[in-house]
Motif scaffolding. Structure first.
Motif, PDB file in Angstrom:
ATOM      1  N   ALA A 301       0.842  -1.204   0.000  1.00  0.00           N
ATOM      2  CA  ALA A 301       0.000   0.000   0.000  1.00  0.00           C
ATOM      3  C   ALA A 301       0.875   1.252   0.000  1.00  0.00           C
ATOM      4  CB  ALA A 301      -0.918  -0.019   1.220  1.00  0.00           C
ATOM      5  N   ASP A 302       1.974   1.234   0.764  1.00  0.00           N
ATOM      6  CA  ASP A 302       2.852   2.411   0.804  1.00  0.00           C
ATOM      7  C   ASP A 302       3.448   2.704  -0.566  1.00  0.00           C
ATOM      8  OD1 ASP A 302       2.343   2.720   3.434  1.00  0.00           O
ATOM      9  OD2 ASP A 302       4.271   1.933   4.155  1.00  0.00           O
ATOM     10  N   GLU A 303       3.869   1.656  -1.261  1.00  0.00           N
ATOM     11  CA  GLU A 303       4.441   1.857  -2.598  1.00  0.00           C
ATOM     12  C   GLU A 303       3.419   2.472  -3.548  1.00  0.00           C
ATOM     13  OE1 GLU A 303       7.456  -1.927  -2.881  1.00  0.00           O
ATOM     14  OE2 GLU A 303       5.650  -1.978  -4.069  1.00  0.00           O
ATOM     15  N   VAL A 304       2.210   1.957  -3.486  1.00  0.00           N
ATOM     16  CA  VAL A 304       1.193   2.443  -4.426  1.00  0.00           C
ATOM     17  C   VAL A 304       0.843   3.899  -4.118  1.00  0.00           C
ATOM     18  CG1 VAL A 304      -1.124   2.057  -5.350  1.00  0.00           C
ATOM     19  CG2 VAL A 304       0.316   0.108  -4.792  1.00  0.00           C
ATOM     20  N   ARG A 319      -5.655  11.858 -14.493  1.00  0.00           N
ATOM     21  CA  ARG A 319      -4.212  11.856 -14.761  1.00  0.00           C
ATOM     22  C   ARG A 319      -3.619  10.440 -14.571  1.00  0.00           C
ATOM     23  NH1 ARG A 319       1.099  12.735 -16.322  1.00  0.00           N
ATOM     24  NH2 ARG A 319       2.464  12.473 -14.547  1.00  0.00           N
ATOM     25  N   LEU A 320      -4.101   9.718 -13.552  1.00  0.00           N
ATOM     26  CA  LEU A 320      -3.447   8.455 -13.207  1.00  0.00           C
ATOM     27  C   LEU A 320      -4.424   7.276 -13.212  1.00  0.00           C
ATOM     28  CD1 LEU A 320      -0.872   7.006 -12.257  1.00  0.00           C
ATOM     29  CD2 LEU A 320      -1.522   7.568  -9.898  1.00  0.00           C
ATOM     30  N   THR A 321      -4.041   6.257 -13.967  1.00  0.00           N
ATOM     31  CA  THR A 321      -4.799   5.000 -13.959  1.00  0.00           C
ATOM     32  C   THR A 321      -3.919   3.928 -13.342  1.00  0.00           C
ATOM     33  OG1 THR A 321      -6.055   5.613 -15.939  1.00  0.00           O
ATOM     34  CG2 THR A 321      -5.925   3.276 -15.429  1.00  0.00           C
ATOM     35  N   LEU A 322      -4.417   3.296 -12.299  1.00  0.00           N
ATOM     36  CA  LEU A 322      -3.688   2.187 -11.687  1.00  0.00           C
ATOM     37  C   LEU A 322      -4.272   0.899 -12.251  1.00  0.00           C
ATOM     38  CD1 LEU A 322      -3.497   3.497  -8.003  1.00  0.00           C
ATOM     39  CD2 LEU A 322      -1.695   3.554  -9.750  1.00  0.00           C
ATOM     40  N   ILE A 323      -3.415   0.126 -12.897  1.00  0.00           N
ATOM     41  CA  ILE A 323      -3.872  -1.078 -13.597  1.00  0.00           C
ATOM     42  C   ILE A 323      -3.450  -2.290 -12.780  1.00  0.00           C
ATOM     43  CG2 ILE A 323      -3.849  -2.317 -15.790  1.00  0.00           C
ATOM     44  CD1 ILE A 323      -2.613   0.406 -16.989  1.00  0.00           C
ATOM     45  N   ALA A 324      -4.413  -2.807 -12.009  1.00  0.00           N
ATOM     46  CA  ALA A 324      -4.100  -3.930 -11.106  1.00  0.00           C
ATOM     47  C   ALA A 324      -4.016  -5.223 -11.910  1.00  0.00           C
ATOM     48  CB  ALA A 324      -5.193  -4.037 -10.038  1.00  0.00           C
ATOM     49  N   ARG A 325      -2.926  -5.968 -11.704  1.00  0.00           N
ATOM     50  CA  ARG A 325      -2.783  -7.274 -12.379  1.00  0.00           C
ATOM     51  C   ARG A 325      -2.237  -8.229 -11.336  1.00  0.00           C
ATOM     52  NH1 ARG A 325       2.058  -8.843 -12.529  1.00  0.00           N
ATOM     53  NH2 ARG A 325       2.821  -8.888 -14.657  1.00  0.00           N
ATOM     54  N   MET A 326      -3.210  -8.740 -10.542  1.00  0.00           N
ATOM     55  CA  MET A 326      -2.882  -9.445  -9.307  1.00  0.00           C
ATOM     56  C   MET A 326      -2.846 -10.959  -9.477  1.00  0.00           C
ATOM     57  SD  MET A 326      -2.544  -7.265  -6.954  1.00  0.00           S
ATOM     58  CE  MET A 326      -2.518  -5.506  -7.017  1.00  0.00           C
ATOM     59  N   PRO A 336      -8.026  -5.082  -1.906  1.00  0.00           N
ATOM     60  CA  PRO A 336      -8.747  -4.161  -1.005  1.00  0.00           C
ATOM     61  C   PRO A 336      -7.844  -3.241  -0.176  1.00  0.00           C
ATOM     62  CG  PRO A 336      -9.847  -6.269  -1.029  1.00  0.00           C
ATOM     63  CD  PRO A 336      -8.563  -6.457  -1.801  1.00  0.00           C
ATOM     64  N   PRO A 337      -6.711  -3.737   0.410  1.00  0.00           N
ATOM     65  CA  PRO A 337      -5.878  -2.783   1.174  1.00  0.00           C
ATOM     66  C   PRO A 337      -5.325  -1.655   0.303  1.00  0.00           C
ATOM     67  CG  PRO A 337      -5.085  -5.059   1.468  1.00  0.00           C
ATOM     68  CD  PRO A 337      -6.192  -5.115   0.469  1.00  0.00           C
ATOM     69  N   LEU A 338      -5.041  -1.958  -0.964  1.00  0.00           N
ATOM     70  CA  LEU A 338      -4.513  -0.914  -1.857  1.00  0.00           C
ATOM     71  C   LEU A 338      -5.610   0.100  -2.178  1.00  0.00           C
ATOM     72  CD1 LEU A 338      -2.391  -3.072  -4.370  1.00  0.00           C
ATOM     73  CD2 LEU A 338      -1.775  -2.209  -2.108  1.00  0.00           C
ATOM     74  N   LEU A 339      -6.818  -0.394  -2.403  1.00  0.00           N
ATOM     75  CA  LEU A 339      -7.936   0.516  -2.705  1.00  0.00           C
ATOM     76  C   LEU A 339      -8.164   1.473  -1.530  1.00  0.00           C
ATOM     77  CD1 LEU A 339     -10.563  -1.994  -4.245  1.00  0.00           C
ATOM     78  CD2 LEU A 339      -8.845  -0.622  -5.440  1.00  0.00           C
TER      79      LEU A 339
END
Ligand code: PEP
Ligand code: CO
Length: 451
Positions: A301-304, A319-326, A336-339
């Motif tokens: 989470a800190d990195e994101v 400006r920013l799209t985070l593309i999750a590829r888990m 969920p913790p990242l969200l």
């Protein structure tokens, strides 16, 4: 005295470690190619990048959905009108399914007109028992399995520029010149798709769209004059991997004095190059295009949040799209913790799901493939994670082609393991074929209705 950060310039990334760059054998030739690119016209314009930014701002606010799709890597060999048209048809079909199914605008972004360079997990690969430098895309070298062919050649950067230009030219013609007219919604179905269950479902939907259009006409709306029925916006994107190329196409906008990377509308940073201290994040922190970052299962989470702050300090929606590829097995726990953390940071982002890259498997015979159901499982997990946290599942990011290839397994008209080598044509990762892509769009539309 306070230590101030050195100012951003299009070349400030050079002070930092740039991962995944080719080992160019001739640096003078690289510099010469860069100079030539620098003098060539931009491929896209700052105003277009701003229009996409605004559209993605709508996605980040939960009022639209992002569909980003295309090849894993585009080939220098098949830059033909039919190949581009077939890809566009499937993209338009998927978008019609999603728009109609979820009654939301769909922002369409192709992995197209510049998606030529690949990051690789290992520097070498085995081809028929011979160890060779890994294939990094036609913009770097040939895919032929000989050491000479795999020598990086900067002349290919120029070739990539011209191929991107001709692809983009055709894309602009197709999207503005009548082909994408919504009244032609039926004609986007291709024979090999039309016979499948997804194709038949699509026919029914196209019929409903036709009825809706006739209804509007009947109550007096002049359909001829409604531009949005006759033209679409398809934006371009690629992984901004080769920083020499991206820098050379970065220009200062004469209206705003801001810098834009004019090689594509949207650029993304890959899972292997997203080090917040690295060259890629530095470079993309300074251009004003919408940018994406791939987020894999090891991201904390800190990195994101650090990436979000670095890439969107002004908190601009879109400006920013985070593309999750888990990966299908991780997404429900890892996402969920990242969200939550990103929401707490108050940096607005679009969250998209790439259900492809963490679901690669090899068959017993060693063929790289993906299971349609694993892809769907990751998508379902992505929607479930957003439902749990109360955030907006903003989009999907997939690898597909318009052709009837057999690269991914499964789908409503299943591709079986023994069929994989019938038409296995990708230069890198396995792509969904037209039928499987349409299947996916129907299933995603259902997931969207459940939000
Ligand atoms: C890709 O999108 O083709 C890719 C290499 O993805 P990732 O960086 O997520 O591995
Ligand atoms: Co890929």
């Amino acid at each position: 005295m306070a230590i101030t950060e050195p100012a951003w310039t299009p070349s400030s990334w050079r002070e930092l470690l740039a991962a995944q760059q080719p080992d160019w054998p001739d640096l003078a030739a690289l510099a010469a190619a860069r100079d030539r690119l620098h003098k060539l016209p931009p491929l896209v314009f700052a105003g277009e990048a701003r229009a996409l930014l605004a559209a993605l701002g709508e996605v980040s606010a939960g009022r639209a959905f992002l569909l980003q799709a295309g090849d894993c890597v585009e080939s220098f060999r098949d830059v033909s009108a039919p190949a581009i048209r077939e890809k566009l048809k499937v993209l338009l079909q998927m978008s019609a399914v999603l728009t109609f199914g979820a009654t939301l605008p769909v922002v369409k972004v192709g992995r197209i007109a510049g998606q030529f360079a690949k990051p690789r997990s290992a520097p070498t690969e085995l081809v028929d028992g011979v160890e060779l430098p890994s294939f990094r895309g036609h913009v770097v070298h040939s895919d032929e399995p000989t050491p000479e062919a795999r020598r990086p050649d900067p002349e290919r950067l120029i070739q990539g520029y011209y191929q991107a230009a001709s692809t983009l030219n055709l894309l602009r013609a197709f999207t503005k010149g009548g082909f994408a007219d919504l009244t032609l919604v039926h004609t986007w179905n291709r024979e090999f798709v039309a016979d499948s269950p997804a194709g038949q479902r699509y026919e029914a939907l196209a019929g409903e769209i036709g009825r809706a259009l006739r209804f509007m006409q009947a109550i007096g709306i002049d359909l001829e004059r409604e531009r949005t029925l006759h033209e679409v916006e398809v934006w371009t994107s690629h992984e901004g991997l080769l920083l020499d190329y991206e820098e050379a196409l970065t220009r200062q906008d004469s209206l705003t004095d801001e810098w834009y990377d004019c090689s594509a509308h949207l650029l993304w940073i890959g899972e292997r190059t997203r080090d917040p201290e690295g060259a890629h994040v530095e470079f993309f922190s300074g251009v004003r295009n919408p940018v994406g970052v791939k987020i894999g299962p090891s991201a904390t989470a800190d990195e994101v949040v650090e990436l979000a702050e670095r890439l969107n300090p002004a908190r601009v929606p879109g400006r920013l799209t985070l593309i999750a590829r888990m990966g299908a097995g991780h997404v429900r726990d890892a996402l969920p913790p990242l969200l939550r953390a990103v929401r707490e940071s108050e940096v607005p982002v679009v969250w998209a799901c790439d259900p492809m890259h963490a679901n690669l498997v090899r068959t017993p015979r060693g063929t790289k493939t993906r299971h349609f159901e694993a892809i769907m499982e990751e998508l379902a997990g992505f929607f479930a994670a957003h439902r749990e946290v109360g955030t907006w599942p903003g989009g999907v990011h997939i690898e597909f082609t318009g052709e009837d290839v057999t690269e991914c397994l499964g789908g409503s008209e299943a591709v079986l393991e023994e069929q994989l080598d019938h038409r296995y044509e990708t230069l890198c990762d396995p792509r969904l074929n037209g039928r499987q892509s349409l299947d996916l769009a129907f299933r995603v539309a259902e997931l969207m209705r459940s939000v």
